[in-house]
Design a protein around this motif. Structure first.
Motif, PDB file in Angstrom:
ATOM      1  N   THR A 297      48.180  50.274   3.747  1.00 46.93           N
ATOM      2  CA  THR A 297      47.708  51.246   4.597  1.00 46.93           C
ATOM      3  C   THR A 297      48.138  52.499   4.716  1.00 46.93           C
ATOM      4  N   THR A 298      47.314  53.714   5.204  1.00 49.84           N
ATOM      5  CA  THR A 298      47.749  54.953   4.924  1.00 49.84           C
ATOM      6  C   THR A 298      47.567  55.723   6.206  1.00 49.84           C
ATOM      7  N   PRO A 299      48.164  57.186   6.103  1.00 46.51           N
ATOM      8  CA  PRO A 299      48.035  57.720   7.615  1.00 46.51           C
ATOM      9  C   PRO A 299      46.496  57.870   8.049  1.00 46.51           C
ATOM     10  N   ASP A 300      45.717  57.917   6.762  1.00 47.17           N
ATOM     11  CA  ASP A 300      44.162  58.449   6.986  1.00 47.17           C
ATOM     12  C   ASP A 300      43.632  56.903   7.670  1.00 47.17           C
ATOM     13  N   ASP A 301      43.972  55.938   7.148  1.00 47.28           N
ATOM     14  CA  ASP A 301      43.447  54.490   8.068  1.00 47.28           C
ATOM     15  C   ASP A 301      44.159  54.660   9.350  1.00 47.28           C
ATOM     16  N   ILE A 302      45.173  54.983   9.687  1.00 49.70           N
ATOM     17  CA  ILE A 302      45.508  55.013  11.076  1.00 49.70           C
ATOM     18  C   ILE A 302      44.875  55.957  11.864  1.00 49.70           C
ATOM     19  N   ARG A 303      44.646  57.427  11.297  1.00 45.82           N
ATOM     20  CA  ARG A 303      43.948  58.152  11.970  1.00 45.82           C
ATOM     21  C   ARG A 303      42.400  57.693  12.129  1.00 45.82           C
TER      22      ARG A 303
END
Length: 320
Positions: A297-303
């Motif tokens: 998972t990535t920062p974009d996913d968390i955003r």
């Protein structure tokens, strides 16, 4: 701090993968230390990853110590004191990322958004570096589990983490050993306990999920219990089972659905539709109150997750 933050502003968002983001920054993670390799020569990359997750809306950073333990570093030829220094460095990079974020976002800090740092305590199986955290096929006496985990926990506590994150725990014996260690050696500390699963109803060692939750229900310092690094498709049923067995908060942070191959330390893409952001509102409705991402998972996913759950604009609990 975890229990107080949950009481004030649920749901809380847990950051996503560390190794995935370090790889994008040129760190080689295909080794026994995995993401902890960055502690040796790229600690600034660790801070950068944590900061990117705070910027994305995460409430909780998880230190880069899942695979960082004293025996693992000593196996590479480092002295005990150097191993302790590297574990402390992982904590300091997460704490520094939080401070950097606070300084850059004074208004957000004044709004009281919880920003916590959890000290990651990976299982003994992670030290074996053979995928044992996904099988639970190991067994030690309780005292040996505790002797393994205690030095890392002391360093993390002394470095100032807000809580412990007991992660990817596949084995009931180790779960009990850690719960007792927390109660005996760190009576003022808080933690969450997160299991690794073979299916939605069982730990990797075959223990019934409800029984595992019940086994630590009388440890008040454990503020949340849950699952991590499981496929998103398992989470909703797991949350329901946990909700039936415990009154504690529930933490879930699955991987993105890709399949891991321990022998080659590689991944193959997820089969079908495993978008955990799309599924997350159902986990919230089922009873989860800490939600984030694990491997891949990535920062974009968390955003996207924070926006979907209404956790980045003060409207906590709204599914969006």
């Amino acid at each position: 701090m975890l229990i107080e933050a949950l009481a004030a502003r649920p749901p809380l968002i847990v950051e996503g993968a560390m190794a995935t983001e370090l790889e994008k920054r040129g760190v080689d993670t295909a080794n026994a230390l995995w993401a902890a390799m960055a502690l040796l020569d790229r600690p600034e990359a660790i801070r950068d990853v944590h900061r990117s997750y705070f910027e994305a809306g995460a409430n909780i950073a998880v230190t880069d110590t899942y695979q960082a333990n004293i025996p693992a570093f000593e196996r590479l030829g480092l002295r005990h004191a150097d191993a302790e220094r590297l574990i402390a460095l992982a904590a300091s990079e997460a704490l520094a990322a939080r401070e950097d974020y606070r300084l850059a976002h004074v208004d957000a800090a004044q709004e009281g958004r919880p920003l916590l740092v959890a000290g990651s305590v990976g299982p003994y199986g992670a030290f074996l570096a053979d995928g044992s955290e996904y099988t639970g096929a190991y067994e030690l006496p309780e005292s040996e589990y505790q002797d393994f985990h205690l030095p890392r926990m002391h360093v993390l506590a002394d470095a100032g983490v807000d809580l412990f994150a007991f992660e990817t725990m596949p084995n009931l014996g180790e779960v009990r050993a850690l719960a007792n260690l927390l109660a005996d050696e760190f009576p003022e500390a808080q933690a969450w306990m997160s299991f690794s699963l073979r299916d939605a109803g069982h730990l990797c060692d075959g223990t019934c999920l409800e029984a595992a939750a019940a086994a630590i229900d009388d440890i008040p310092q454990i503020g949340a219990v849950g699952v991590n690094c499981v496929p998103p498709s398992m989470v909703e049923e797991a949350v329901g089972r946990l909700r039936s067995a415990t009154g504690k908060a529930i933490v879930v942070y699955p991987n993105n659905g890709d399949v891991y191959h321990p022998g080659t330390k590689t991944w193959t893409p997820a089969p079908g539709d495993e978008d955990f952001v799309r599924l997350a509102p159902r986990w919230l409705e089922a009873g989860a109150s800490l939600i984030g991402g694990c491997c891949r998972t990535t920062p974009d996913d968390i955003r996207r997750l924070a926006r979907r759950l209404g956790a980045d604009d003060g409207s906590r609990g709204r599914q969006g």
